[in-house]
Every structure is written in structure tokens, then in C-alpha cells.
Design a protein around this motif. Sequence first.
Motif, PDB file in Angstrom:
ATOM      1  N   GLU A 214       0.783  -1.230   0.000  1.00 14.44           N
ATOM      2  CA  GLU A 214       0.000   0.000   0.000  1.00 14.44           C
ATOM      3  C   GLU A 214       0.820   1.289   0.000  1.00 14.44           C
ATOM      4  O   GLU A 214       0.266   2.373  -0.148  1.00 14.44           O
ATOM      5  CB  GLU A 214      -0.963  -0.009   1.199  1.00 14.44           C
ATOM      6  N   SER A 215       2.132   1.191   0.161  1.00 15.03           N
ATOM      7  CA  SER A 215       2.956   2.400   0.211  1.00 15.03           C
ATOM      8  C   SER A 215       3.114   3.021  -1.176  1.00 15.03           C
ATOM      9  O   SER A 215       3.111   2.325  -2.192  1.00 15.03           O
ATOM     10  CB  SER A 215       4.339   2.066   0.779  1.00 15.03           C
ATOM     11  N   ARG A 216       3.277   4.333  -1.180  1.00 14.89           N
ATOM     12  CA  ARG A 216       3.510   5.062  -2.428  1.00 14.89           C
ATOM     13  C   ARG A 216       4.999   5.257  -2.680  1.00 14.89           C
ATOM     14  O   ARG A 216       5.472   5.237  -3.804  1.00 14.89           O
ATOM     15  CB  ARG A 216       2.801   6.419  -2.389  1.00 14.89           C
ATOM     16  N   GLY A 217       5.747   5.445  -1.572  1.00 14.02           N
ATOM     17  CA  GLY A 217       7.180   5.705  -1.660  1.00 14.02           C
ATOM     18  C   GLY A 217       7.541   6.986  -0.949  1.00 14.02           C
ATOM     19  O   GLY A 217       6.973   8.049  -1.238  1.00 14.02           O
ATOM     20  N   GLY A 218       8.447   6.892   0.032  1.00 16.22           N
ATOM     21  CA  GLY A 218       8.859   8.065   0.798  1.00 16.22           C
ATOM     22  C   GLY A 218       8.322   8.105   2.209  1.00 16.22           C
ATOM     23  O   GLY A 218       8.754   8.908   3.030  1.00 16.22           O
ATOM     24  N   GLU A 219       7.351   7.227   2.518  1.00 16.83           N
ATOM     25  CA  GLU A 219       6.779   7.185   3.871  1.00 16.83           C
ATOM     26  C   GLU A 219       7.653   6.345   4.812  1.00 16.83           C
ATOM     27  O   GLU A 219       8.455   5.526   4.385  1.00 16.83           O
ATOM     28  CB  GLU A 219       5.389   6.529   3.883  1.00 16.83           C
TER      29      GLU A 219
END
Length: 328
Positions: A214-219
Motif C-alpha cells: 500500500e505504500s507510495r514511496g517516501g513514507e
Amino acid sequence: MFRDQTILVTGGTGSWGHELIKQLLQKSPKEIRVLSRNETSQVEMKREFHQDPRLTFLIGDIKEREGLLEAGKGVDYLFHLAALKHVPVCEDQPIEALNTNVIGTQNVIKTAIENNVKKVVYISTDKAANPSNFYGFSKAMGERLIIHANTLKSNTTFVCVRGGNVLGTNGSVIHVFKNQIQNKAEIGITHLEMTRFFLTIEDAIKLLFKATYESRGGEIFVMKMPTCKIIDLAEVLIESSGVQNVKIREQGIRPGEKLHEILFSEYESQSTVYYDKEYFVILPAIKITGLNERYANFQPVTLKNYNSGEDVMTKAEIKAMLIKGGFI
């Protein structure tokens, strides 16, 4: 997501890697490459998994970029678990911790970008939040490098998952206490008020997958974890052991140790949101295209910080957790 995909796991023969690979195999991957420095562990793991043809074992070190680049060829997903993890070891050998946890992580980033990996998942620790020891500082630097990698011109996305202590991992306090009970009839505790976050390895990996999906990237995904007093954990293990007259000796806090750990700091709480019942998400201070928009409708946290000294488990809850993990 993982069906017919090639996956690289650095530090794959450790406790996290072992359970991660076990669960990954159930998702029908094409190949899982297990990279680690420990030849003996690789041989044992190969036997345990009945020489599954989907597993490829590679002797390697994330500090050595050329070998890592070769291991990353054709990889779709990369789980970066390799690290020096013991606080006293990192305090005694900070240069080695720097080279492994920081320079090694940068090598992983370069490897992923050059091999056009789809996603890199970095496993971090509560000790990276407002760090007080070299291990924590080195993992915090690793987090920053992973987050920054999303600003580079590449097709790879990078995400961090931050968790606390996982029951039963190599060097876990569970094993230490059980050994002390059986061989010394005495448990050494650094401080009677010390608390820590704990989770079973099975639950940790399930949560890790969720962040991966579920991550987009950068979290930085922060696992919500139960907490307990170390003295209560020790007493539950003593009561369950059947050994009589076990003494508890207070030893004093070691260099770099905290009385209570935190999973996000007071500073980080300003950019942290409630993701769901299992996760918080810390958003970065740097600009990553589309990330703030992705979380624009999520509720900001109302916590000052997230520390292990609050909402501790009862001894009955600790016992249930240990039974679930197969430790008593």
C-alpha cells in the motif's frame, strides 16, 4: 504482487528474513535470492526449506557494491534487512556499523536504481526515532537515505517500515532470559522500570507486507505494537519455567540504552497521520511528488509521541503473547 516475481532479501538468513521468505514462498514468486554473510546459516536454511528450487542462496555483503549489483540483476522487489543490530556491538565498533548500516544501505539504493527494481522496502527500528545510540543513529541515517532516494530520477520506489522488538529473533531477550533461568536461576535486568515494544515475528511480517502493498514511496510506516515492562516479561517466563527460587538482579542501564523506546518522536508527530488500526505513517520533511496529496485526507495524530511506557500489557496479556509465539 509477488507472483512470478524475482525478489532479493539482504540479510535473508536472520530471523526477520527467515519468516519473510517463508511467507513469500506462499505467494508464488519466480525466485527469491537470499543474500547474507553467514555460510552456515545458508546451508541450514536450504535444508529446512527442503532445497526449494525457487530459493537461490548468495554469499555476499552489502558493503561490497559489485557483488550486490550482480545479485540485483533482474530483481523486481528488494527487502533490505541486512544490518548490525546489537546496540553494544555498534557502540564498540561504530565504523563497522557506519559501513554496514549507512554505506551498505546506499549501496542497496544504487543497486536498486541501476537494476530498475520496482520497490525497495527498508526494515528500520524504534531506536531510529530520536536516537540515543550509534545503532539508532545509523538506522536513522539509513531511513533518510531511503526516503531521499524517492527524489532521484528512477523507476524505483523506496519505503521504510519501523518496528520495535520482535519476539524470538536472534539475540532476543526471550532467549537470554530463558537461558539464564535454566542455567543460573537468575535473571539480569538493566532497570526495573524499563519497557519495550514487542510483536511476534509472524505478525511483524504480515504488517510488513501490508506496507509493501500500500505504500507510495517516501513514507515511514510505523507498526502499532503492544508494550510491556521487561520485569513483567521476566516474571512470566520464570512462572512458566517451573524453576524455583529464580532471582532477579538489577544491572543498570547500558551505554546508549533508553528507559522507554519510542516509535515516533515529538518532532515526527507533527508530520504523522493515522493510517489504519495497524499503522501510523510518518511523512517526510522533504518534497516527494504526490506524497502529501496521497495522505491529504488522513487524520493527523493527536499523540505527542508514541512511546513504550504507556498502555503496557498485563502479565496475562504477556503470557498470551508468548504462548502465541510458541515461547512457553
